[in-house]
Design an enzyme around this catalytic site. Structure first.
Site: not given
Length: 1013
Positions: A795, A798, A977
């Site tokens: 992504h 990010e 994450e």
């Protein structure tokens, strides 16, 4: 019936008479009354020894020495024509076991009870009981103790069951619950309302509840009856009824809503708000907020506060509908709310309910202002990219479109950290257990109750390459045949600046590149600790500023328009370093640009002398809009002038920008400081822009609201004539990656083997690079080493994932610690540092040039449309099929925009959407915990284990972590994450994250592999 105790004589534990009698009771048919001797035991308290034995006998799986034992036996015994006393007995056993496991936080045992489908059994029992008792004229025969324990079990076990709402609906319980609510005289069971609120959150359940005859009328009557009470318990009861009103109103059909509006719902809710704001006074004072938070009974104050917060949430919900919004404006909601806000301009409420009420009142004001048409709704984005093949309509590749309207695609269009909770919903997220364990995590963003793609449990076929197709990937595993004793990199290196310019020049972009970014922007580390920003009263200040502004002009000046300037002129020179006292362009105020790598500014409108609205560019070819990442240049500023920037076309309903996060800025006059967090009065809110075209198209579906959100902040620049870059988060470009790899390989230790391979090319021809890192060794020694596969940046927005990966590479290639040496000796690392180079280069937030999320195509990647995923998946298959080695671990690095700290998502078959996974789950259920347990040991100050999730939803079957687990059997497959904002624990609590922190997370990850090994 007697118990077979032959195993007791063989040395098995001896059970007490109470447990043996209970076991015998479970065997008996309901019609048999042989267990009547047990019934007196129901009314007495069990000793601690008895409780522990009953839990051991009936809270787990089957136990030897008992004819019937385990949870399944207890649940089976519920079926049939049981008396109230029988059911109370069974409920007490079930409650004893589940409460014991919950208190000990034994999630494994809790899951076992959930997997035995306790909710389905309780739903059947409750439905049957309501049908038998709700019309009963003689209440002397009804034991209300049973209702209390039934709803307690439904609520507490339901918190752990992710399919609670579906099971309640499919079990036919909704209608009878509503009937019970309407006809029940006297107080409801204690847990009835919390349970009812929980199931009403489901859109389908909310619709069903709103359709029940007499329900809404009864609900409003009960709300009005509770309204004027001063007792804390009654005020809290009012709050629960308001929560039910909110969720049913939100999900009900327009007919139900319109009926309530005809009955003056808006007027009543506004009066309710005023009464409870002024709850501390016998008369209605002018200073409502100060009266609410005066010096009186704190429990009463807290209860009134909950009612106020809930009432404002309902008013905000009503303001979504034109008819209600106009009625609220007629009732002078703007004047009431703004007077309250202005009255307490200087009151510094730091946090908690007081600040929440101020922010909610501010948002209500904003909702009731006149909407503004979205200026780009009819304008097609001029930049696209022709795809090599035409995607099949309706297939996994979707339909290529290039607009800025909101439209769902096959991946539901959500980001991996979007939870789908509306702003108003957050007012009711008060239960500490909400959203944990059984609930879907932010990563698991599928539709409610696993219904996103139907109720089927079959899986589509995964692609698997043939041996011939895999053969072309053999050169990327040359170490298996040749070992790693020979050096792999002997070319002459140019100077760093030349390497940087070469990297920039070789980067292929679709978006126009007007100038290249300076290397100093990335090479200077950010080590300054910066606290999270104050958010106190930011929304209030913003609303007061807006209401004091003159009417918005239709001729606001457009300062920057990429649609017109996209291809003007040729690529320019490097940005010069400005000097103090640089001459200003007096024809305009600020000047903007984003025609550089990863830039994505489409248009800037000046709405006030120092206030600018910024519109972000869409992802190229996107199937659904994704606006969050921003990166732009601003110049021609004046020192010490407060400029306001407002990013106006964000789509997420909430953001860490409302919790203390700030954007980052790089000043060309202060390059030695690197990137710094900047911005005062930072706030995130739903703005006035409405996409009228999409709103008309979606008029029949009230769940498809077309709203935009703003990130608003003020900046005072330190230098006149500076050139500054402002971004959502610390940028990390593809050019910087390629030059960094060259530099790190040049400076690597001689004892390290590092090979750089190009395993494929993106749609626009940018190299997809993979690094192989280990120590020099023979082929036989390499064969004995485990392989770890790491990837990042699927992504583009990010960027924190790339900084973590940068830390991984720096430590593996340059650090001379014992830990790093042991890692290189024990493992072969296969690292793909950037999975989506095209998206990164062109300033996208989510998509590749194919216009889709590449983390949703892992099951069936197309070599022509998704070459990045096709190549990386082939690498993993080669490892498994050809070399015979499953990866020791696979970790895909991501960023999370709504949470603090860093954490992982993994795969636990016991928490899968597929019943087959749960049934076939291996005995070693804890293998998925290997990485989080290791991270807890190596970096407890930064890693947040409480945010980790291990559930598997249908929507995530095509994501990297789930597909690598399911197709290749890698139990240690994870998504890592990291927060964009900062830390909530450890020595860094209260500080925003910086690039040094992110690189440290990369080091933490490497250390955890040693702990796992």
């Amino acid at each position: 019936m007697t118990t077979d105790l032959t195993e007791v004589a063989a040395g098995k534990p001896t059970w007490s008479k109470l447990t043996i009698d209970a076991s015998n009771f479970l065997v008996e048919m309901p019609q048999s009354r042989g267990a009547l001797t047990l019934l007196p035991l129901i009314d007495r308290e069990w000793t601690e020894e008895e409780k522990l034995e009953l839990i051991d006998a009936f809270g787990h799986k089957k136990r030897t020495g008992l004819v019937k034992s385990g949870v399944k036996s207890v649940l089976t015994a519920f079926e049939g024509d049981r008396t109230q006393a029988d059911v109370i007995w069974l409920c007490r056993i079930l409650d004893l076991c589940f409460s014991h496991f919950s208190q000990r936080n034994d999630k494994k045992k809790e899951r076992h009870i959930v997997k035995c489908d306790a909710i389905a059994t309780l739903v059947r029992i409750t439905r049957k009981r309501i049908i038998l008792t709700v019309d009963c004229q003689e209440e002397s025969g009804i034991d209300w103790q049973l209702d209390e324990i039934l709803y307690k079990l439904l609520y507490e076990i339901g918190l752990k069951d992710s399919r609670l709402s579906l099971k309640v609906r499919m079990g036919g319980l909704i209608g009878v619950l509503c009937k019970f609510f309407v006809r029940k005289v006297g107080p409801l069971p204690e847990k009835f309302l919390p349970f009812f609120i929980k199931i009403s959150r489901s859109p389908r359940n909310g619709q069903a509840i709103g359709r029940q005859e007499g329900f809404m009328q009864t609900l409003m009557a009960k709300i009005k009856a509770l309204d004027h009470s001063d007792q804390t318990s009654q005020i809290l009861l009012l709050d629960k009824h308001l929560q039910i009103l909110f969720f049913t109103l939100k999900n009900s059909a327009g007919r139900t809503r319109n009926q309530l509006l005809r009955e003056n719902l808006c007027k009543y809710m506004l009066e309710l708000l005023r009464r409870h704001l002024a709850a501390s006074s016998n008369s209605r004072p002018t200073r409502l907020l100060s009266s609410l938070f005066g010096t009186f009974d704190k429990s009463v104050s807290a209860a009134h506060t909950e009612v106020v917060i809930g009432t404002i949430a309902i008013l905000r919900l009503l303001s979504n509908f034109k008819k209600a919004r106009e009625e609220l404006k007629t009732l002078q909601v703007l004047e009431i709310c703004s007077r309250e806000l202005k009255e307490f301009w200087s009151d510094e409420w730091k946090s908690g309910a007081k600040a929440k009420i101020v922010d909610s009142l501010s948002a209500l004001c904003l909702r009731c202002m006149s909407p503004i048409p979205y200026p780009l709704e009819t304008r097609r984005f001029p930049i696209d990219f022709p795809l090599p093949i035409s995607p099949s309509p309706g297939g996994p590749n979707g339909r290529v479109r290039n607009s800025s309207s909101i439209n769902a695609s096959f991946d539901n269009g959500r980001s991996s950290d979007e939870d789908g909770i509306d702003e108003e919903d957050e007012a009711f997220n008060r239960d500490d257990d909400e959203g944990k364990d059984g609930e879907m995590s932010d990563d698991e963003d599928g539709k409610e109750d696993g219904e996103s793609e139907g109720e089927g449990t079959s899986l589509s076929k995964c692609t698997r390459l043939t041996a011939q197709q895999l053969s072309k990937y053999a050169p990327f595993f040359a170490e298996n045949e040749q070992g790693t004793l020979q050096p792999t990199y002997s070319m002459l290196y140019q100077k760093d600046a030349e390497t940087w310019r070469t990297s920039c020049k070789n980067t292929q972009s679709v978006m126009p590149i007007h100038h290249h970014l300076p290397l100093e922007m990335f090479a200077i580390p950010t080590q300054i600790r910066e606290r999270t920003a104050k958010t106190t009263n930011n929304m209030k200040k913003m609303i007061i500023e807006e209401m004091d502004k003159p009417e918005r002009s239709a001729t606001n000046q457009v300062i920057y328009d990429l649609d017109k300037a996209a291809f003007d002129g040729l690529p320019g020179p490097e940005v010069p370093f400005p000097t103090s006292g640089a001459k200003l362009d007096t024809s305009k105020d600020l000047q903007f640009d984003s025609r550089f790598e990863s830039g994505n500014l489409r248009m800037v409108v000046q709405v006030a002398p120092t206030h600018y609205e910024l519109f972000l560019s869409p992802d190229v070819n996107q199937l659904r809009d994704h606006y969050q990442w921003f990166f732009f240049q601003v110049s021609n500023m004046r020192k010490s002038v407060r400029y306001t920037f407002e990013i106006v076309n964000c789509l997420k309903s909430s953001s860490m920008y409302s919790q203390g996060m700030q954007p980052v800025m790089f000043s060309m006059m202060e390059t030695s400081n690197g990137w710094r967090r900047v911005g005062e009065n930072v706030c995130y809110f739903r703005n006035l822009y409405v996409n009228e075209i999409e709103e008309k198209l979606n008029a029949e579906d009230k769940h498809k609201k077309v709203h935009y959100y703003s990130i608003r902040f003020s900046v005072m620049f330190q230098h006149t004539g500076d050139i500054c870059y402002i971004a959502y988060h610390y940028p990390y470009t593809y050019s910087f990656l390629t030059s960094s790899i060259s530099l790190m390989r040049k400076k690597k230790l001689e004892s390290i083997y590092c090979r750089e391979d190009v395993i494929g090319h993106s749609l626009n021809g940018n190299a997809i690079k993979m690094l192989t890192i280990t120590t020099p060794a023979s082929a036989a020694e390499i064969a004995a080493r485990d392989v770890i596969v790491l990837s990042a940046r699927v992504h583009p927005g990010e960027t924190n994932a790339s900084w973590i990966m940068h830390g991984v590479l720096e430590n593996l290639l340059s650090r001379q610690s014992n830990e790093m040496h042991r890692l290189r000796e024990r493992f072969v690392f296969k690292i793909v540092p950037m999975l989506n180079p095209d998206g990164v280069i062109n300033g996208s937030h989510r998509c590749s040039l194919a216009g889709i999320d590449l983390n949703r195509v892992w099951r069936r990647p197309n070599e022509q449309l998704h070459p990045e995923i096709y190549a990386v998946k082939a690498i993993i298959q080669f490892l498994c099929d050809v070399t015979g080695k499953k990866p020791f671990a696979y970790v895909d690095l991501h960023g999370h925009s709504k949470k603090w700290d860093y954490f992982v998502y993994g795969n636990n078959a016991a928490e899968s959407w597929r019943p087959d996974d749960v049934t076939e789950a291996q005995v070693e259920e804890d293998s998925h915990l290997a990485l989080p347990r290791a991270l807890e040991q190596t970096c407890p100050g930064r890693f947040n284990a409480s945010e980790c999730r291990f559930n598997i939803t249908k929507d995530k079957e095509s994501s990297a972590r789930v597909n690598v687990w399911r197709q290749f059997g890698v139990n240690t497959s994870y998504t890592l994450e990291s927060t964009f904002c900062g830390f909530h624990k450890g020595q860094n609590a209260g500080f925003q994250i910086n690039t040094s922190d992110l690189k440290d997370i990369g080091r933490d990850l490497l250390h955890s592999f040693l702990e796992m090994h």
